[in-house]
Write a protein that holds these residues in place. Structure first.
Motif, PDB file in Angstrom:
ATOM      1  N   SER A 173      30.914 -15.067  37.432  1.00  0.00           N
ATOM      2  CA  SER A 173      30.231 -15.216  36.153  1.00  0.00           C
ATOM      3  C   SER A 173      31.185 -15.084  34.980  1.00  0.00           C
ATOM      4  N   ARG A 174      32.287 -14.351  35.191  1.00  0.00           N
ATOM      5  CA  ARG A 174      33.267 -14.108  34.148  1.00  0.00           C
ATOM      6  C   ARG A 174      34.636 -14.133  34.811  1.00  0.00           C
ATOM      7  N   TYR A 175      35.582 -14.729  34.128  1.00  0.00           N
ATOM      8  CA  TYR A 175      36.899 -14.865  34.740  1.00  0.00           C
ATOM      9  C   TYR A 175      37.908 -15.201  33.661  1.00  0.00           C
ATOM     10  N   PRO A 176      39.145 -14.697  33.796  1.00  0.00           N
ATOM     11  CA  PRO A 176      39.693 -13.827  34.843  1.00  0.00           C
ATOM     12  C   PRO A 176      39.081 -12.427  34.791  1.00  0.00           C
ATOM     13  N   PRO A 235      24.490 -16.508  39.691  1.00  0.00           N
ATOM     14  CA  PRO A 235      24.286 -17.896  40.148  1.00  0.00           C
ATOM     15  C   PRO A 235      23.889 -18.880  39.046  1.00  0.00           C
ATOM     16  N   PRO A 236      22.969 -18.530  38.110  1.00  0.00           N
ATOM     17  CA  PRO A 236      22.671 -19.495  37.044  1.00  0.00           C
ATOM     18  C   PRO A 236      23.892 -19.843  36.188  1.00  0.00           C
ATOM     19  N   TYR A 237      24.854 -18.926  36.083  1.00  0.00           N
ATOM     20  CA  TYR A 237      26.068 -19.251  35.328  1.00  0.00           C
ATOM     21  C   TYR A 237      26.893 -20.322  36.034  1.00  0.00           C
ATOM     22  N   SER A 238      26.851 -20.351  37.355  1.00  0.00           N
ATOM     23  CA  SER A 238      27.534 -21.431  38.061  1.00  0.00           C
ATOM     24  C   SER A 238      26.919 -22.776  37.706  1.00  0.00           C
ATOM     25  N   ASP A 254      10.003 -26.360  48.759  1.00  0.00           N
ATOM     26  CA  ASP A 254      10.890 -27.260  48.012  1.00  0.00           C
ATOM     27  C   ASP A 254      11.480 -26.607  46.760  1.00  0.00           C
ATOM     28  N   LEU A 255      11.420 -25.261  46.695  1.00  0.00           N
ATOM     29  CA  LEU A 255      12.074 -24.509  45.636  1.00  0.00           C
ATOM     30  C   LEU A 255      13.116 -23.580  46.245  1.00  0.00           C
ATOM     31  N   PRO A 256      14.210 -23.292  45.512  1.00  0.00           N
ATOM     32  CA  PRO A 256      15.179 -22.320  46.027  1.00  0.00           C
ATOM     33  C   PRO A 256      14.569 -20.923  46.037  1.00  0.00           C
ATOM     34  N   ALA A 257      14.871 -20.159  47.063  1.00  0.00           N
ATOM     35  CA  ALA A 257      14.324 -18.812  47.213  1.00  0.00           C
ATOM     36  C   ALA A 257      15.384 -17.917  47.827  1.00  0.00           C
ATOM     37  N   GLY A 258      15.148 -16.608  47.745  1.00  0.00           N
ATOM     38  CA  GLY A 258      16.084 -15.663  48.342  1.00  0.00           C
ATOM     39  C   GLY A 258      17.451 -15.717  47.711  1.00  0.00           C
ATOM     40  N   LEU A 259      17.503 -15.749  46.391  1.00  0.00           N
ATOM     41  CA  LEU A 259      18.775 -15.896  45.682  1.00  0.00           C
ATOM     42  C   LEU A 259      19.457 -14.538  45.543  1.00  0.00           C
ATOM     43  N   GLU A 260      20.651 -14.430  46.131  1.00  0.00           N
ATOM     44  CA  GLU A 260      21.397 -13.178  46.024  1.00  0.00           C
ATOM     45  C   GLU A 260      22.018 -13.048  44.632  1.00  0.00           C
ATOM     46  N   TRP A 261      22.756 -11.973  44.472  1.00  0.00           N
ATOM     47  CA  TRP A 261      23.519 -11.685  43.272  1.00  0.00           C
ATOM     48  C   TRP A 261      22.607 -11.407  42.081  1.00  0.00           C
ATOM     49  N   TRP A 262      23.163 -11.568  40.862  1.00  0.00           N
ATOM     50  CA  TRP A 262      22.461 -11.229  39.631  1.00  0.00           C
ATOM     51  C   TRP A 262      22.025 -12.527  38.954  1.00  0.00           C
ATOM     52  N   ASN A 263      20.726 -12.803  38.974  1.00  0.00           N
ATOM     53  CA  ASN A 263      20.235 -14.066  38.427  1.00  0.00           C
ATOM     54  C   ASN A 263      19.877 -13.939  36.947  1.00  0.00           C
ATOM     55  N   PHE A 264      20.837 -13.440  36.195  1.00  0.00           N
ATOM     56  CA  PHE A 264      20.670 -13.253  34.754  1.00  0.00           C
ATOM     57  C   PHE A 264      20.424 -14.601  34.072  1.00  0.00           C
ATOM     58  N   THR A 265      19.506 -14.565  33.108  1.00  0.00           N
ATOM     59  CA  THR A 265      19.267 -15.732  32.274  1.00  0.00           C
ATOM     60  C   THR A 265      19.358 -15.400  30.795  1.00  0.00           C
ATOM     61  N   ASP A 266      18.699 -14.312  30.366  1.00  0.00           N
ATOM     62  CA  ASP A 266      18.707 -13.955  28.948  1.00  0.00           C
ATOM     63  C   ASP A 266      18.285 -12.494  28.832  1.00  0.00           C
ATOM     64  N   ALA A 302      16.073 -11.034  27.427  1.00  0.00           N
ATOM     65  CA  ALA A 302      14.754 -11.111  26.813  1.00  0.00           C
ATOM     66  C   ALA A 302      13.866  -9.966  27.285  1.00  0.00           C
ATOM     67  N   LYS A 303      13.042  -9.449  26.390  1.00  0.00           N
ATOM     68  CA  LYS A 303      12.038  -8.473  26.797  1.00  0.00           C
ATOM     69  C   LYS A 303      11.053  -9.179  27.720  1.00  0.00           C
ATOM     70  N   GLY A 304      10.895  -8.630  28.905  1.00  0.00           N
ATOM     71  CA  GLY A 304      10.083  -9.278  29.928  1.00  0.00           C
ATOM     72  C   GLY A 304      10.907  -9.816  31.069  1.00  0.00           C
ATOM     73  N   PHE A 305      12.225  -9.849  30.880  1.00  0.00           N
ATOM     74  CA  PHE A 305      13.148 -10.199  31.956  1.00  0.00           C
ATOM     75  C   PHE A 305      13.900  -8.930  32.342  1.00  0.00           C
ATOM     76  N   PRO A 306      13.448  -8.176  33.340  1.00  0.00           N
ATOM     77  CA  PRO A 306      14.157  -6.941  33.719  1.00  0.00           C
ATOM     78  C   PRO A 306      15.612  -7.228  34.085  1.00  0.00           C
ATOM     79  N   ASN A 307      16.526  -6.498  33.451  1.00  0.00           N
ATOM     80  CA  ASN A 307      17.961  -6.725  33.648  1.00  0.00           C
ATOM     81  C   ASN A 307      18.361  -8.172  33.364  1.00  0.00           C
ATOM     82  N   GLY A 308      17.582  -8.837  32.512  1.00  0.00           N
ATOM     83  CA  GLY A 308      17.890 -10.221  32.155  1.00  0.00           C
ATOM     84  C   GLY A 308      17.466 -11.239  33.191  1.00  0.00           C
ATOM     85  N   ILE A 309      16.695 -10.822  34.212  1.00  0.00           N
ATOM     86  CA  ILE A 309      16.366 -11.690  35.350  1.00  0.00           C
ATOM     87  C   ILE A 309      14.943 -12.225  35.201  1.00  0.00           C
ATOM     88  N   PRO A 310      14.738 -13.538  35.263  1.00  0.00           N
ATOM     89  CA  PRO A 310      13.382 -14.083  35.189  1.00  0.00           C
ATOM     90  C   PRO A 310      12.547 -13.651  36.390  1.00  0.00           C
TER      91      PRO A 310
END
Length: 838
Positions: free
Chosen positions: A504-507, A515-518, A560-572, A574-582
């Protein structure tokens, strides 16, 4: 396995046993010549091989060797000084050297500062600088000197390291061999320095930007970087653990794979502190801040002096002082002052701050400074100088001084503003003065967030993909300089882990995966693709893009949707997204992440098709349609006319519905109604300042850009609250400067002026202004072939006029309401009816 010349030759002998003796001898001759030739490095007279690859800097070993201190720990914190004396009978026209170090270095020639580096990279792509030092040289005795710092355990997270080491190599044509690894180099550990570690706990916020400095002047070897200094008691360096300096592609393994610096040296501009806003224990004369006088702190005195730069800045403050034996100077740096007695109650959920800890930044009463600091212990000498080893970011600086038996004299205090050398080539003018202020603050936000990478300058100094996409677009739209964007795209490609995702961040030596950052990395590649005509550069990313998409594709289940996504699925945040995760991203199905996946599939399919990867292009187009169908089937709520976060249809956000528009998951004719819901339904989880970039992209896509200027309250409020850069969040930000909030510099060009790329490589231009209530505006934006400018005005109530200027060999179209006008190179005069006057 270690391959030696002996066992390789035996291998060749066995493999060619049935061949003629002449053929075997030819192979052996070629291989032995190849292996010995690989150590020619910069001095090789062969510049390229038959493939056109650069031998001298990227393939072979260097002649110079990595060197380090012979007895000190090379893994822990330390400041090390290297010197090489030499004599010149005359000053040459040029004296080219190549230089690098682990972790960081500052180079001096005859006591004069030459450069610092290396440009930020990773061990597999470790940067070196090339420079001509002839202008620093003189007839007679000369010295090259380097200060090398290993920040140790508490180094910033962006710093990849193997061990303390230094390397310098000169070109063969130089009159003197100054390569490291030769007998003439010397080294000393500078025991004046100690580390002041800072952690997230100590700063009460996530921190990853390195330690402070504690400097005891009595141990400092004054004049070490100048000719004539007595270094007779210095030690001879030893070779580093892996002493070969090599480029990528070297025959054996190594630690640092050296590659050239690909960005310019950073801008360094002197800045003066304009005012003292508080002083305790002394009446402080500000002349020492202006360089016109001094400030004497009497003996046996404690003073505190609070300085206000008046705007957010970053770089290297420089303090010059004299006397003051056994005194103590503490220098604290902060982006804002903090309330001494903040409101009670729950302060934070760990990510979002609920309590206003800072208030208006221009109000100083009942506030104190908190942040990282340096400590100086003067020895009583005249004309001493302190410059931090690492970057300092601040608006406010406090000097806390305690003297003993001798007065301390402050001779001068100023800063060297140090950032990437972006130039403000775009411009925006209108009668709305608040828009002018937003543009100015947004551009400063970007400038302070760009150095050897894009970064947030105070707390982390890390290059995140989510931030970088917006920062890179700002740099294209305002400066036109794409070099830092190119570097970031390559670095994120280099960051990919074995299962295909980028970091998500480099170096960074701390691995973090979002994953959403990828997916946003793919969107960022598409941005470059449509604004720069450089398919050869883009082609290197195709395998990585495919790997990212396949990671998500492999997680699509029967829904037909992705499921079981590992790692930190941060998006924003936002209040309502715990730890930024939808909702649903971790434990079920997320329409939000699914549509982010669709957008990346769509952008990638365009690139794959144009570059001849037809199988992938077709596959990803079909996959995007399949995922859209599943999102519509499972997550669209026809009663609300909106998309829910999950198939349970209980939680709704602006974010997911924005992506439904950007991906055309909803038919275009129904998108304006959805956009209206996004803007007006207060029950939705709302975007923070970061994700308003995507909100406004959806607004523009629906032809509703005239509403844009009504939606700028987050930026206006920050300015009214005394902020001089825009924050990580628009309410109670931790970081006062976050490049992702500089997006108005994009929007003013893209939405108000309506300038966008009409085809890949920016070969054509679309101008679709959305001035909202503005009676006129003027905008200019850099283009690879020149400048695009729009001079727009309303003529009475029913007419508009515009002069659009396009670069040579560039065509386009002008769109206003239902009219489309062709544009040609040079000036275009446009006069049209205005059917919907403001």
């Amino acid at each position: 396995m270690i391959i030696t010349r002996f066992n390789l030759l035996n291998f060749l002998h066995l493999q060619t046993g049935s061949a003629s003796n002449g053929f075997r001898l030819l192979l052996i001759f070629l291989v032995t010549g190849f292996m010995t030739g690989r150590l020619q490095a910069q001095e090789s007279t062969v510049k390229v091989n038959h493939q056109g690859k650069d031998y001298t800097r990227l393939k072979y070993a260097w002649t110079a060797q990595w060197i380090t201190h012979p007895v000190a720990s090379t893994l822990d914190y330390g400041v090390f000084l290297f010197r090489r004396d030499f004599t010149l009978h005359s000053v040459p026209d040029s004296f080219i050297i190549y230089v690098s170090a682990d972790n960081r270095y500052r180079l001096f020639v005859n006591g004069r500062y030459a450069c610092f580096g290396p440009s930020q990279g990773d061990l597999a792509h470790y940067r070196y600088e090339k420079l001509d030092i002839a202008r620093f040289l003189t007839t007679g005795r000369n010295v090259i000197a380097a200060e090398v710092v290993n920040f140790g355990e508490y180094r910033r997270a962006a710093q990849q390291t193997f061990q303390t080491a230094f390397i310098l190599q000169g070109e063969k044509k130089n009159p003197v061999n100054v390569n490291t690894g030769t007998f003439q180099w010397k080294v000393l550990r500078n025991n004046a320095y100690q580390s002041i570690p800072f952690t997230s706990d100590s700063l009460k916020a996530y921190y990853a930007a390195g330690p402070g400095d504690r400097v005891n002047d009595k141990d400092y070897p004054r004049g070490w970087e100048k000719p004539g200094y007595d270094d007779s008691n210095w030690m001879r360096p030893k070779k580093a653990t892996v002493e070969f300096a090599v480029g990528r592609g070297f025959l054996y393994g190594s630690t640092w794979f050296l590659v050239p610096r690909i960005i310019p040296f950073l801008e360094q501009t002197i800045q003066r502190f304009p005012r003292i806003i508080r002083s305790n224990g002394i009446k402080a004369d500000p002349s020492f801040l202006k360089g016109t006088g001094t400030l004497t702190i009497p003996a046996h005195t404690q003073v505190s002096i609070l300085l206000d730069q008046t705007f957010h800045t970053t770089g290297f403050p420089v303090l010059q002082y004299s006397k003051g034996k056994n005194s103590r100077i503490k220098i604290t740096y902060a982006e804002a002052l903090f309330r001494i007695h903040p409101a009670t109650g729950r302060i934070s959920d760990g990510n979002l701050t609920y309590v206003d800890l800072k208030g208006n930044r221009n109000i100083f009463k009942d506030k104190e400074i908190r942040g990282i600091y340096d400590i100086i212990l003067p020895a009583g000498d005249d004309n001493r100088l302190f410059r931090p080893l690492g970057r300092r970011t601040y608006r406010f600086v406090q000097l806390d001084i305690e003297t003993k038996d001798e007065p301390l004299i402050l001779n001068d205090y100023h800063s060297v503003y140090t950032v990437y050398p972006f130039r403000e080539n775009a411009g925006f003018e209108s009668p709305d003065t608040m828009l002018t202020r937003i543009w100015k603050v947004a551009w400063r936000t970007l400038r302070n967030s760009a150095a050897e990478t894009f970064l947030d300058p105070y707390y982390e100094q890390l290059q995140y993909i989510g931030d970088t996409r917006i920062e890179a677009l700002v740099s294209l739209f305002v400066s036109g300089d794409d070099r830092l964007m190119r570097k970031s795209l390559v670095q994120f490609n280099n960051s990919r882990i074995p299962d295909g995702l980028t970091q998500s961040r480099y170096p960074s030596y701390i691995t973090q995966i979002i994953p959403p950052y990828s997916l946003i990395w793919i969107d960022m590649i598409h941005d470059y693709y449509i604004y720069r005509n450089d398919p050869g550069f883009i082609r290197q990313f195709l395998p990585g893009m495919r790997d990212v998409l396949e990671w998500f594709a492999s997680r699509i289940d029967s829904s037909d949707l992705p499921a079981g996504l590992e790692w930190w699925n941060f998006t924003d945040w936002a209040k309502g997204f715990p730890n930024g995760i939808p909702p649903g991203a971790d434990d079920g199905y997320s329409a939000n992440v699914s549509l982010q996946f669709v957008l990346a599939l769509q952008n990638a399919a365009v690139i794959f098709h144009d570059l001849g990867w037809d199988y992938e292009s077709k596959k990803y187009r079909e996959m995007s349609r399949s995922v859209i169908h599943a999102v519509n089937r499972l997550c669209y709520d026809p009663e609300k006319g909106m998309y829910a976060e999950t198939p349970k249809k209980k939680i709704f956000s602006q974010h997911t519905n924005i992506f439904a528009i950007l991906t055309d998951a909803l038919p275009r004719e129904r998108q304006p109604a959805l956009m209206e819901h996004i803007l007006t339904d207060r029950s939705l989880i709302r975007t923070t300042i970061y994700f308003k970039f995507y909100l406004f992209e959806a607004l523009h896509k629906n032809g509703m850009g005239n509403r844009y200027t009504e939606l700028l309250s987050p930026w206006k409020n920050m300015i009214r609250n005394g902020m001089t850069t825009f924050g990580e969040t628009d309410i109670n930000p931790r970081s006062e400067c976050h490049g992702w909030s500089a997006s108005p510099c994009i929007d003013f060009m893209h939405i108000i002026a309506g300038i966008s790329s009409g085809s890949k490589g920016f070969k054509t231009v679309i101008i679709q202004p959305a001035p909202g209530p503005l009676p006129w505006f003027k905008a200019s934006m850099p283009h690879p072939d020149g400048m695009v400018s729009v001079d727009f005005s309303r003529k009475k109530k029913k007419r508009i006029a515009a002069v659009v200027h396009l670069p040579d060999a560039t065509n386009g179209i002008f769109i206003w309401e239902n009219d489309t006008i062709p544009l040609h190179p040079g000036p275009n005069d446009i006069h049209l009816k205005n059917n919907h006057p403001q």
